[in-house]
Structures are given as structure tokens and as C-alpha cells.
Design a protein around this motif. Sequence first.
Motif, PDB file in Angstrom:
ATOM      1  N   THR A 183       0.745  -1.399  -0.096  1.00  0.00           N
ATOM      2  CA  THR A 183       0.045   0.006  -0.223  1.00  0.00           C
ATOM      3  C   THR A 183       0.827   1.182   0.023  1.00  0.00           C
ATOM      4  O   THR A 183       0.458   2.370  -0.490  1.00  0.00           O
ATOM      5  N   ALA A 184       2.158   1.271   0.547  1.00  0.00           N
ATOM      6  CA  ALA A 184       2.960   2.125   0.687  1.00  0.00           C
ATOM      7  C   ALA A 184       3.195   2.408  -0.723  1.00  0.00           C
ATOM      8  O   ALA A 184       3.632   3.606  -1.343  1.00  0.00           O
ATOM      9  N   SER A 185       3.645   1.668  -1.456  1.00  0.00           N
ATOM     10  CA  SER A 185       4.060   1.605  -3.132  1.00  0.00           C
ATOM     11  C   SER A 185       2.841   2.519  -3.849  1.00  0.00           C
ATOM     12  O   SER A 185       3.064   3.304  -4.508  1.00  0.00           O
ATOM     13  N   ILE A 186       1.672   2.025  -3.633  1.00  0.00           N
ATOM     14  CA  ILE A 186       0.638   2.702  -4.128  1.00  0.00           C
ATOM     15  C   ILE A 186       0.627   4.247  -3.997  1.00  0.00           C
ATOM     16  O   ILE A 186       0.237   4.904  -4.694  1.00  0.00           O
ATOM     17  N   ALA A 187       0.757   4.528  -2.427  1.00  0.00           N
ATOM     18  CA  ALA A 187       0.764   5.889  -2.139  1.00  0.00           C
ATOM     19  C   ALA A 187       1.948   6.665  -2.739  1.00  0.00           C
ATOM     20  O   ALA A 187       1.587   7.787  -2.928  1.00  0.00           O
ATOM     21  N   ASN A 188       2.976   5.976  -2.842  1.00  0.00           N
ATOM     22  CA  ASN A 188       4.094   6.804  -3.519  1.00  0.00           C
ATOM     23  C   ASN A 188       3.741   6.991  -4.992  1.00  0.00           C
ATOM     24  O   ASN A 188       3.934   8.380  -5.486  1.00  0.00           O
ATOM     25  N   PHE A 189       2.890   6.000  -5.700  1.00  0.00           N
ATOM     26  CA  PHE A 189       2.693   6.232  -6.975  1.00  0.00           C
ATOM     27  C   PHE A 189       1.627   7.339  -7.132  1.00  0.00           C
ATOM     28  O   PHE A 189       1.775   8.293  -8.141  1.00  0.00           O
ATOM     29  N   LEU A 190       0.776   7.579  -6.117  1.00  0.00           N
ATOM     30  CA  LEU A 190      -0.099   8.729  -6.114  1.00  0.00           C
ATOM     31  C   LEU A 190       0.170   9.957  -5.576  1.00  0.00           C
ATOM     32  O   LEU A 190      -0.544  10.982  -5.336  1.00  0.00           O
ATOM     33  N   LYS A 191       1.662   9.943  -5.002  1.00  0.00           N
ATOM     34  CA  LYS A 191       2.181  11.038  -4.299  1.00  0.00           C
ATOM     35  C   LYS A 191       1.525  11.631  -3.100  1.00  0.00           C
ATOM     36  O   LYS A 191       1.164  12.708  -2.954  1.00  0.00           O
ATOM     37  N   VAL A 192       1.127  10.310  -2.438  1.00  0.00           N
ATOM     38  CA  VAL A 192       0.514  10.717  -1.124  1.00  0.00           C
ATOM     39  C   VAL A 192       1.672  10.522  -0.240  1.00  0.00           C
ATOM     40  O   VAL A 192       2.451   9.474   0.087  1.00  0.00           O
ATOM     41  N   PRO A 193       1.578  11.360   0.921  1.00  0.00           N
ATOM     42  CA  PRO A 193       2.849  11.289   1.926  1.00  0.00           C
ATOM     43  C   PRO A 193       2.570   9.810   2.769  1.00  0.00           C
ATOM     44  O   PRO A 193       1.465   9.333   2.987  1.00  0.00           O
ATOM     45  N   VAL A 194       3.744   9.350   2.805  1.00  0.00           N
ATOM     46  CA  VAL A 194       3.922   8.179   3.644  1.00  0.00           C
ATOM     47  C   VAL A 194       4.688   8.112   4.748  1.00  0.00           C
ATOM     48  O   VAL A 194       5.786   8.720   4.945  1.00  0.00           O
ATOM     49  N   TRP A 195       4.052   7.668   6.060  1.00  0.00           N
ATOM     50  CA  TRP A 195       4.980   7.366   7.288  1.00  0.00           C
ATOM     51  C   TRP A 195       4.835   6.068   7.703  1.00  0.00           C
ATOM     52  O   TRP A 195       3.708   5.287   7.639  1.00  0.00           O
ATOM     53  N   PHE A 196       6.213   5.216   7.782  1.00  0.00           N
ATOM     54  CA  PHE A 196       6.219   4.088   8.317  1.00  0.00           C
ATOM     55  C   PHE A 196       6.407   4.356   9.927  1.00  0.00           C
ATOM     56  O   PHE A 196       6.758   4.946  10.539  1.00  0.00           O
TER      57      PHE A 196
END
Length: 328
Positions: A97-110
Motif C-alpha cells: 500500500t505504501a508503494s501505491i501511495a508513492n505512485f499517487l504522491k500521497v505522503p507516507v509514514w512508516f
Amino acid sequence: MKILYAAGNRSSSGDQFRRIKEYLSEHEIKLAAFSSATQFVPIIDFVLDYFYSFWHERFSYKRIFQGGPLTKELEDYAARVVDFNPDLLIADQEPLTASIANFLKVPVWFCSPIHLVGGCNVRSKDIFYKEQSNNLRLEFNHWPKADRVFIYSPFSRIKGIPLSKGFEWIEPYSNIKQSKEKDLNLAFFSQREKEIYSIFNASKFEGPFFSYSKFNSSKIPGYSILDSEYDSLIQHSKNIFCAGETNVITDALNNNSNIVICPNLNDVETAINASFIKNTKVGRELGQIELMGNLAVDELNNCLNEEFSYKIKPVQRPPYLHEIINKG
């Protein structure tokens, strides 16, 4: 704010989300998780089991990272994420899901206890910790990028643990307040409970035993891990036996209880926490007792006969997740 929270397939990831969600009620949150998380949360908005069943063969997040081609199922999942249109993704060991967020340019926090590996330069001679940490480091090399990486762990309270660049401590949630009256032994096992209960029942252990399956005997009353008695009983517990779940360790530390860990060395979270407990001497690491055969009961009895305690020097607590989100 719209938040998509993606939980990995660890036994305690559902409980971590359950505690976090309580403090994010003012935000719109959807959960992507494995079906096993329903033990802690009743509703999963995006079920991830199918994708990870064929992770290496068909559904590698590299398909997204490298521009495809995507399977129909993965396209459908990405489309549902687009429909939700999150402002932030919080991922607990869930890179798809983090990869999808990267693709959509959504900020990602681990945000996960597993980031003790890489985030803290603690040396350990423990072979199981080395194996788990080496495997994680290899996995991390292929993960998508994160804007922030939070170590969700109470070990921030231990002075002298060096933090690697790019990592931040975050305080785990707990409703446990310290009690002066502590005379109980308490056991909490969300894994291998049947085998461990039989060992505890054959030993001198007396006290409540929390697990998914309710076991009962005259000296060991059984409780479900979500029973309301948990808070009151743990507050009156001198010694807390567990597999090494981050949430239980946090509750024990908040209550200034002694911690005894019987880890599942195949579970990354409990193996890492057991190594930290052992190396920092803030508790006792008993080993994976169900593999000890006839020695298991003797080992547990020896531990019950010991008088031991630990001290953690007070340090300024790191922020909670909701404090960082609300700060903007």
C-alpha cells in the motif's frame, strides 16, 4: 484529514491499530489489513491476504514502483485507494500500500516496532536477532520511500540507545497507570497459547492467563485478550509473562512491572523485542519454552522463584502519533 492505515501481517499489528485509532477519532480513517486483524478490529476496509499469497510470483510492489504491468486485482485495489483519496498513509510493515501511495504522491509514514532494526544501532550476539534483523534489512532495501519513519516502541525510555539518522521515536499507546499494590503473576500470549498454557499449568505459576482461546484451571483463570479485566489485572501484576508484544511491554513498563519474555523466534516483533530486553537488561528473556521439552517447566519454575527487578531512568517521552498528526 483522510488517513489510510496499512497494517502488516504480524500477530499484534491489529492491536496496534486498535489503540492508535482511539486517538484519531477526529479524522476519517480506513484500514488495509490482513483478515487476522479482525481479532482486534471488527471492520477491515481493504483486505490484503490475497495480494501477499502470491507476493513473489505476481504481486510484487515493484510492479507499481517500476510502472507495471499491474494485475486486474492490483489495479482494482489501487483504484479503491484513489477513490478514498487519502491525505496520509501510515504503514506498519506493509510496503504494498505504501508503494501505491508513492505512485499517487500521497505522503507516507512508516510506523512500526520493527524499525528498531535499522533505527537503533544496538549490537547483539543473539543469533535469532541477527537472522531476523538481516532478513529485515534485505527487505527494507526493496521498500518504497517514506517521508518519515517512526519507531513505535517504549525502548525510547532507555537512555543511551543511539538513534540512526532519519528515524524518530514515537510513544506507544497504553491506558495503564502505575499501581502501588502489585502481587499477581500475569501471562499474555497471542501466539502458541495452547502449548504455553500447558507448560504454565504444569508449573508453579498461578494467576490470570490471557490468550485468544480461553483456557481455565483452578489455579490459572483464563481470559480473552480483549476482556475488560485486562487493565485492572495488569495494574496489580508484579510479574508479566508474554511473547514480547510491544503493547504488552509498554503496559508493563507503565506499571513498573517485571517483564519476562518467552518469544516466538519466528515472529519478527517478539524476536527483536526479546533481544532488546536481554541486551538492555530491563527484563528477563526466558527463551522459546515450548521447544525446551522436559526442561520447560523447570525453567519456568526457576524464574518464578527468582527475585528480580529493573530500573529505567525517566526520560522525556517522545510524542504520540496523534500529537504529530494534529500538529500538522
